[in-house]
Enzyme design. Sequence first.
Site, PDB file in Angstrom:
ATOM      1  N   SER A   1     -13.438 -13.159 -52.900  1.00  0.00           N
ATOM      2  CA  SER A   1     -12.700 -14.359 -53.316  1.00  0.00           C
ATOM      3  C   SER A   1     -12.806 -14.558 -54.819  1.00  0.00           C
ATOM      4  CB  SER A   1     -13.246 -15.594 -52.590  1.00  0.00           C
ATOM      5  OG  SER A   1     -13.011 -15.510 -51.219  1.00  0.00           O
TER       6      SER A   1
ATOM      7  N   ARG B   1     -19.129  -4.659 -47.148  1.00  0.00           N
ATOM      8  CA  ARG B   1     -18.276  -3.891 -48.048  1.00  0.00           C
ATOM      9  C   ARG B   1     -18.991  -2.670 -48.595  1.00  0.00           C
ATOM     10  NH1 ARG B   1     -16.931  -9.044 -51.644  1.00  0.00           N
ATOM     11  NH2 ARG B   1     -19.165  -9.104 -51.365  1.00  0.00           N
TER      12      ARG B   1
ATOM     13  N   HIS C   1     -11.413 -11.004 -45.423  1.00  0.00           N
ATOM     14  CA  HIS C   1     -11.966 -11.983 -44.474  1.00  0.00           C
ATOM     15  C   HIS C   1     -11.141 -11.994 -43.189  1.00  0.00           C
ATOM     16  CE1 HIS C   1     -13.305 -14.398 -48.233  1.00  0.00           C
ATOM     17  NE2 HIS C   1     -14.401 -13.879 -47.699  1.00  0.00           N
TER      18      HIS C   1
ATOM     19  N   LYS D   1     -21.937 -25.983 -55.888  1.00  0.00           N
ATOM     20  CA  LYS D   1     -20.833 -25.164 -56.378  1.00  0.00           C
ATOM     21  C   LYS D   1     -19.538 -25.948 -56.349  1.00  0.00           C
ATOM     22  CE  LYS D   1     -21.684 -20.314 -55.454  1.00  0.00           C
ATOM     23  NZ  LYS D   1     -21.287 -19.197 -54.599  1.00  0.00           N
TER      24      LYS D   1
END
Length: 169
Positions: free
Chosen positions: A137, A100, A27, A51
Amino acid sequence: MTGPESEGPTLRRAVCPGSFDPITNGHLDIIARASKLYDVVHVAVMINQSKKGLFTVEERIELIREVTADFGNVEVESFHGLLVDFCKQRDIPAIVKGLRAVSDFDYELQMAQMNIGLTGVETLFVPTNPTYSFLSSSLVKEVAAWGGDVSHLVPPQVLGRLSERLAQK
């Protein structure tokens, strides 16, 4: 004097959105690169009430402010709702997203096309540094929870807070 000449230079602005639970070196790499391209980079920490994060939104904001302080042009705040509304409210014409892998591109392309269709906000895709191409993460939290070494995956400030938080569990 009136008109555009009196308003001064227009700042080039972009946003880097995410949950950042916690912020990783991947990040940070994307934010650092965006900060070289734009005058102001807004880091928008997503609020998702459904969440339960490891860190609160306020803690994430604090950590991101700490690790981006040297950049000098990064503003960090939370958002809830559509990212394009966040952009519209702050006159931000561009979203910067790190990619990614091809699997990221499929989803992010759909989002980019929706965002430009809704409000004209552009999306800039930045290929992730290969060093961080596997990094997320969630993976950091999982490896750290099992006692694995993640010191090379997160900034030192995050490592300390991550270790403290996991020790509490």
